[in-house]
Design a protein around this motif. Sequence first.
Motif, PDB file in Angstrom:
ATOM      1  N   GLU A  47      38.645  21.527 -34.679  1.00 31.06           N
ATOM      2  CA  GLU A  47      38.678  21.205 -33.250  1.00 31.06           C
ATOM      3  C   GLU A  47      38.157  22.375 -32.414  1.00 31.06           C
ATOM      4  OE1 GLU A  47      42.645  20.086 -32.343  1.00 31.06           O
ATOM      5  OE2 GLU A  47      42.522  18.117 -33.339  1.00 31.06           O
ATOM      6  N   PHE A  48      38.509  23.584 -32.821  1.00 29.44           N
ATOM      7  CA  PHE A  48      38.050  24.764 -32.097  1.00 29.44           C
ATOM      8  C   PHE A  48      36.521  24.877 -32.159  1.00 29.44           C
ATOM      9  CE2 PHE A  48      36.934  29.299 -32.021  1.00 29.44           C
ATOM     10  CZ  PHE A  48      37.503  29.688 -30.815  1.00 29.44           C
ATOM     11  N   LEU A  49      35.953  24.613 -33.337  1.00 31.57           N
ATOM     12  CA  LEU A  49      34.506  24.672 -33.499  1.00 31.57           C
ATOM     13  C   LEU A  49      33.822  23.581 -32.688  1.00 31.57           C
ATOM     14  CD1 LEU A  49      32.031  25.905 -34.840  1.00 31.57           C
ATOM     15  CD2 LEU A  49      32.438  24.430 -36.815  1.00 31.57           C
ATOM     16  N   THR A  50      34.411  22.396 -32.673  1.00 29.70           N
ATOM     17  CA  THR A  50      33.839  21.298 -31.898  1.00 29.70           C
ATOM     18  C   THR A  50      33.862  21.600 -30.402  1.00 29.70           C
ATOM     19  OG1 THR A  50      34.587  19.731 -33.588  1.00 29.70           O
ATOM     20  CG2 THR A  50      33.985  18.832 -31.443  1.00 29.70           C
ATOM     21  N   ASN A  51      34.975  22.111 -29.916  1.00 25.07           N
ATOM     22  CA  ASN A  51      35.078  22.448 -28.494  1.00 25.07           C
ATOM     23  C   ASN A  51      34.100  23.569 -28.117  1.00 25.07           C
ATOM     24  OD1 ASN A  51      37.112  20.532 -28.159  1.00 25.07           O
ATOM     25  ND2 ASN A  51      38.745  22.019 -28.604  1.00 25.07           N
ATOM     26  N   SER A  52      33.941  24.534 -29.021  1.00 30.20           N
ATOM     27  CA  SER A  52      33.000  25.622 -28.750  1.00 30.20           C
ATOM     28  C   SER A  52      31.569  25.107 -28.691  1.00 30.20           C
ATOM     29  CB  SER A  52      33.127  26.705 -29.830  1.00 30.20           C
ATOM     30  OG  SER A  52      34.435  27.244 -29.855  1.00 30.20           O
ATOM     31  N   ARG A  53      31.252  24.197 -29.568  1.00 27.39           N
ATOM     32  CA  ARG A  53      29.902  23.630 -29.547  1.00 27.39           C
ATOM     33  C   ARG A  53      29.664  22.845 -28.270  1.00 27.39           C
ATOM     34  NH1 ARG A  53      28.698  18.682 -33.412  1.00 27.39           N
ATOM     35  NH2 ARG A  53      30.218  17.916 -31.916  1.00 27.39           N
ATOM     36  N   ASP A  54      30.667  22.087 -27.857  1.00 23.02           N
ATOM     37  CA  ASP A  54      30.525  21.305 -26.630  1.00 23.02           C
ATOM     38  C   ASP A  54      30.426  22.201 -25.395  1.00 23.02           C
ATOM     39  OD1 ASP A  54      30.671  19.067 -28.209  1.00 23.02           O
ATOM     40  OD2 ASP A  54      32.809  18.718 -27.846  1.00 23.02           O
ATOM     41  N   THR A  55      31.005  23.392 -25.457  1.00 22.18           N
ATOM     42  CA  THR A  55      30.922  24.305 -24.318  1.00 22.18           C
ATOM     43  C   THR A  55      29.504  24.799 -24.102  1.00 22.18           C
ATOM     44  OG1 THR A  55      33.207  25.020 -24.693  1.00 22.18           O
ATOM     45  CG2 THR A  55      31.795  26.484 -23.371  1.00 22.18           C
ATOM     46  N   GLY A  56      28.800  25.076 -25.188  1.00 19.87           N
ATOM     47  CA  GLY A  56      27.407  25.529 -25.069  1.00 19.87           C
ATOM     48  C   GLY A  56      26.987  26.359 -26.262  1.00 19.87           C
ATOM     49  N   VAL A  57      25.706  26.280 -26.565  1.00 14.94           N
ATOM     50  CA  VAL A  57      25.137  27.027 -27.686  1.00 14.94           C
ATOM     51  C   VAL A  57      24.065  27.968 -27.126  1.00 14.94           C
ATOM     52  CG1 VAL A  57      23.896  26.897 -29.876  1.00 14.94           C
ATOM     53  CG2 VAL A  57      25.582  25.127 -29.296  1.00 14.94           C
ATOM     54  N   VAL A  58      24.142  29.229 -27.491  1.00 15.13           N
ATOM     55  CA  VAL A  58      23.185  30.239 -27.057  1.00 15.13           C
ATOM     56  C   VAL A  58      22.449  30.772 -28.281  1.00 15.13           C
ATOM     57  CG1 VAL A  58      22.879  32.479 -25.934  1.00 15.13           C
ATOM     58  CG2 VAL A  58      24.584  30.875 -25.071  1.00 15.13           C
ATOM     59  N   HIS A  59      21.116  30.842 -28.176  1.00 14.72           N
ATOM     60  CA  HIS A  59      20.276  31.348 -29.266  1.00 14.72           C
ATOM     61  C   HIS A  59      19.974  32.824 -28.995  1.00 14.72           C
ATOM     62  CE1 HIS A  59      19.361  27.213 -30.733  1.00 14.72           C
ATOM     63  NE2 HIS A  59      19.589  26.922 -29.462  1.00 14.72           N
ATOM     64  N   ILE A  60      20.395  33.692 -29.900  1.00 15.66           N
ATOM     65  CA  ILE A  60      20.227  35.138 -29.750  1.00 15.66           C
ATOM     66  C   ILE A  60      19.145  35.590 -30.726  1.00 15.66           C
ATOM     67  CG2 ILE A  60      21.366  37.382 -29.844  1.00 15.66           C
ATOM     68  CD1 ILE A  60      24.021  35.925 -29.352  1.00 15.66           C
ATOM     69  N   LEU A  61      18.051  36.096 -30.176  1.00 16.78           N
ATOM     70  CA  LEU A  61      16.915  36.544 -30.975  1.00 16.78           C
ATOM     71  C   LEU A  61      16.668  38.030 -30.767  1.00 16.78           C
ATOM     72  CD1 LEU A  61      14.323  33.674 -30.426  1.00 16.78           C
ATOM     73  CD2 LEU A  61      15.659  34.097 -32.476  1.00 16.78           C
ATOM     74  N   GLY A  62      16.194  38.676 -31.819  1.00 21.65           N
ATOM     75  CA  GLY A  62      15.849  40.079 -31.715  1.00 21.65           C
ATOM     76  C   GLY A  62      14.382  40.260 -31.363  1.00 21.65           C
ATOM     77  N   LYS A  63      14.115  40.961 -30.288  1.00 12.77           N
ATOM     78  CA  LYS A  63      12.747  41.293 -29.903  1.00 12.77           C
ATOM     79  C   LYS A  63      12.498  42.716 -30.363  1.00 12.77           C
ATOM     80  CE  LYS A  63       9.529  40.355 -26.171  1.00 12.77           C
ATOM     81  NZ  LYS A  63       9.387  39.846 -24.789  1.00 12.77           N
ATOM     82  N   THR A  64      11.914  42.823 -31.552  1.00 12.14           N
ATOM     83  CA  THR A  64      11.847  44.096 -32.252  1.00 12.14           C
ATOM     84  C   THR A  64      10.496  44.758 -32.069  1.00 12.14           C
ATOM     85  OG1 THR A  64      13.363  43.201 -33.907  1.00 12.14           O
ATOM     86  CG2 THR A  64      12.198  45.221 -34.469  1.00 12.14           C
ATOM     87  N   VAL A  65      10.526  46.051 -31.880  1.00 15.21           N
ATOM     88  CA  VAL A  65       9.315  46.878 -31.870  1.00 15.21           C
ATOM     89  C   VAL A  65       9.420  47.844 -33.043  1.00 15.21           C
ATOM     90  CG1 VAL A  65       7.960  48.580 -30.604  1.00 15.21           C
ATOM     91  CG2 VAL A  65       9.067  46.694 -29.375  1.00 15.21           C
ATOM     92  N   MET A  66       8.444  47.788 -33.937  1.00 18.82           N
ATOM     93  CA  MET A  66       8.481  48.625 -35.133  1.00 18.82           C
ATOM     94  C   MET A  66       7.484  49.767 -34.993  1.00 18.82           C
ATOM     95  SD  MET A  66       8.455  47.455 -39.113  1.00 18.82           S
ATOM     96  CE  MET A  66       6.788  46.858 -39.123  1.00 18.82           C
ATOM     97  N   MET A  67       7.940  50.965 -35.321  1.00 17.34           N
ATOM     98  CA  MET A  67       7.109  52.166 -35.212  1.00 17.34           C
ATOM     99  C   MET A  67       7.264  52.986 -36.486  1.00 17.34           C
ATOM    100  SD  MET A  67       8.018  53.272 -31.289  1.00 17.34           S
ATOM    101  CE  MET A  67       6.937  54.702 -31.405  1.00 17.34           C
ATOM    102  N   ALA A  68       6.200  53.703 -36.818  1.00 18.03           N
ATOM    103  CA  ALA A  68       6.242  54.598 -37.976  1.00 18.03           C
ATOM    104  C   ALA A  68       6.898  55.925 -37.594  1.00 18.03           C
ATOM    105  CB  ALA A  68       4.830  54.838 -38.494  1.00 18.03           C
ATOM    106  N   ARG A  69       7.501  56.567 -38.573  1.00 17.84           N
ATOM    107  CA  ARG A  69       8.121  57.864 -38.318  1.00 17.84           C
ATOM    108  C   ARG A  69       7.067  58.908 -37.949  1.00 17.84           C
ATOM    109  NH1 ARG A  69      13.378  57.981 -40.220  1.00 17.84           N
ATOM    110  NH2 ARG A  69      13.944  56.215 -41.577  1.00 17.84           N
ATOM    111  N   ARG A  70       7.510  59.919 -37.255  1.00 19.50           N
ATOM    112  CA  ARG A  70       6.575  60.960 -36.819  1.00 19.50           C
ATOM    113  C   ARG A  70       5.970  61.715 -37.996  1.00 19.50           C
ATOM    114  NH1 ARG A  70       9.342  63.839 -31.485  1.00 19.50           N
ATOM    115  NH2 ARG A  70       9.334  61.973 -30.149  1.00 19.50           N
ATOM    116  N   ASP A  71       6.769  61.877 -39.064  1.00 21.77           N
ATOM    117  CA  ASP A  71       6.280  62.612 -40.226  1.00 21.77           C
ATOM    118  C   ASP A  71       5.622  61.709 -41.260  1.00 21.77           C
ATOM    119  OD1 ASP A  71       8.592  61.299 -40.815  1.00 21.77           O
ATOM    120  OD2 ASP A  71       9.457  62.911 -42.037  1.00 21.77           O
ATOM    121  N   SER A  72       5.306  60.456 -40.882  1.00 22.69           N
ATOM    122  CA  SER A  72       4.672  59.528 -41.814  1.00 22.69           C
ATOM    123  C   SER A  72       3.217  59.916 -42.051  1.00 22.69           C
ATOM    124  CB  SER A  72       4.743  58.104 -41.269  1.00 22.69           C
ATOM    125  OG  SER A  72       6.071  57.692 -41.094  1.00 22.69           O
TER     126      SER A  72
END
Length: 792
Positions: free
Chosen positions: A725-750
């Motif tokens: 019931e808790f999961l159902t109520n939480s789903r009915d409240t709203g679903v938010v999609h959390i995505l990572g916006k990643t920036v990848m960089m090489a190390r300075r000593d690479s």
Amino acid sequence: MGSEVKSDEDTDNKGQVWFVNHKFDHLVDEEAERHSDANVKNFCFLQRLSALLLMRFAFKSLGVVYGDLGTSPMYVLYNTFPDGIKDTEDVIDALSLIIYTLTIIPLIKYVLIVCRANDNGQGGTFSLYSLLCRHAKLRTIPNQDRSDEELTTYSRSTFHERSHAAKTKRWLEKHSSSKIVLLVLVLVGSSMVIGDGILTPAISVLSAGGGVKLDYPKVDNKSILNEKAVVLVAVAILVVLFSVQHFGVDKVGWLFAPIVFVWFLLIGGIGIINIWKYDSSVLKAFSPVHVYWFFRKGHTWPSLGSIILCITGTEALFADVCQFPVLSIQIAFATVVYPCLLLAYTGQAAYLMKNPDHVHDVFYRSIPDIIYWPVFVVATAAAVVASQATISATFSLIKQAVALGCFPRVKVMHTSKKYSSHIYIPEINWILMILCVAVTAGFKNQHQIGNACGFAVVIVMLVTTLIMILIMLLVWRCHWILVLIFTVLSLLVEGTYFSAMIFKIHRGGWVPLVIAAAFFISMSVWHYGTMKRHQFELQSKVPIEWILGLGPSLGLVRVPGVGLVYSELANGVPHIFAHFITNLPAIHSVVIFVCVKYIPVYTVPEGERFLVTRVGPKSFHMFHCAARYGYKDLHKRDDEFEKNLFENLFRFMRLESLMDSCMASEVYSPCDQGDSKDDANLPDPHKVTTTFSPNSIVSVVSPEYTVRTMSSSQMISQDEIDELEFLTNSRDTGVVHILGKTVMMARRDSEFYKKILIDYIYTFLRKICRENNAIFYCPRECLLNVGQVIIV
């Protein structure tokens, strides 16, 4: 007396009973005979039906599989003798080599051997790579789980430890460099196939449009007017062809097979007429002695690089094998394609024996005047069909490369509701069109494009041969003598053609090298960056002890709702979650870590799509859900994805509760045959299957099964009902999609090369490719991006 009468009556009764039984047995025998006849008739009918269905598939395969191979007679002999024919015997020698090249490579190697190496009906370079990855640990991105090997489509062979297959597997897995070499081979072959997808439409349409030149008999064929007319016609056809790709070929696809079938009948019939009309002595080219004479003459060696064009489209044949049964493809080649091609080339050679000066337009010159324009129309249509087959094969290859992490993310669209193999990739379509038009307008003739196309063809075939050696050892477990014979014959033929193509690099052969190099760099750098990102995710994933130390509330404010946190981890808590709660001390009341991953199988059944596990105790309300796809599957815009995810989550919780109750119960036993009323609430063993993996319980339940009376069952606790019931109520409240916006960089000593690859090339590819929210089709109004910088 009475007893005697009784005895007579008994005798009569016995006789009557025998008569009835005998009659009944006779009727039963007749009925059985009728049923037997009916079964035999049904069996014969089914055999005839299957034969008719096979013939239907063979007919349809002509338009999809053999269009490219069938249009090669329009330009092979012209490219073989670009400087004219000095000796007519050279025509017979070249024809003999064409005949045996068609026999050895398309017929024996591809149709009879390579097509059998399909991955459950899927063809192409990446399907072979996936097949090898299932039989040995050769993937460079280790995102698989043991439970993935339990999929119904995850088929692989087992072999004895002392066999050659086992030794080969141990050697490949022991040397990490073997994984890199194999991946490089696959990427090189795939890049050349893409290059062939650019060159084949150009040379096919340009050759078909060459018939326009003969409409001006008073003007020299080499004049600027005719050359411009041919190029303009070819460019116009190519622009229209690529512009209508987004409509798909479902509505006009039924025309492809009749067009190509008529084309084969025309070129075969014209060949017979030319043999009878001009010179039947060309039939002596079927003797292999003339192959020897071809190589004996040193001045004909450069022509060898053009003869390879007679098998252009063979690799597309293998890439399109997914749409038809292998037997139907073999029947179509043996009964229609192979004999018609031999007749077409033999007829053109017979025409050249009497008209050697017409070698530059031998195809159209050898057509009888009465059917010239009908053949021109059919040739143009066949060239369009051949181009479409190559473009579709390129789309399919790009789709497989994206799924296996070897190509930047692009938009993949289905153009048919009936056929899942009909796809359209907008970015690739326009790139192909620009390059194809540039090649056509830049070279303006078939000869240089033919040199470029031949170079791409021979490299793709060499790559296929090398991969097939591993397939024969690991998958088919062939005897080493058979593998040696296949290797020696294939490398001998293809290596000879490759040596001849080296001399044509400066005459157009550099074009596929440049195109393939651009795609190879993009694919290899993207795969390298993806591998580094995955390694970072594995090394920096959040320990479960750290999660447990936070307590049920995670030391945060738990707001109502469900948070879907997307990551690339097949299991565990991703680093993006710790980064998120560190900067924003609040999280949803239910957290689900979602991983959309592709595994080396052609497809994953819908019932086995989701793999659900629980993260931490039940009071934490945290789960991990892996959505698994094969390289044929498409994670498309589907409103049912979120619904199916929650349904599988509910089923996992129910099954987990039932298993906990069964393990705690002293009465229940899996072998109990009691008639308890509670048995109605137990899952049907035919509908529920469970798989145990480390620290997880995997639920794979059919959609028909639901538990309707959990509250009345003694095996379901009130806590479990409250959690549902808790999961159902939480789903009915709203679903938010959390995505990572990643920036990848090489190390300075690479190293310097690593900085170039990561900071410039990979970053550029990340900017121009589609973002994560577009790939996962997350609604923008429910999207939350979390930025982070990854140092590798």
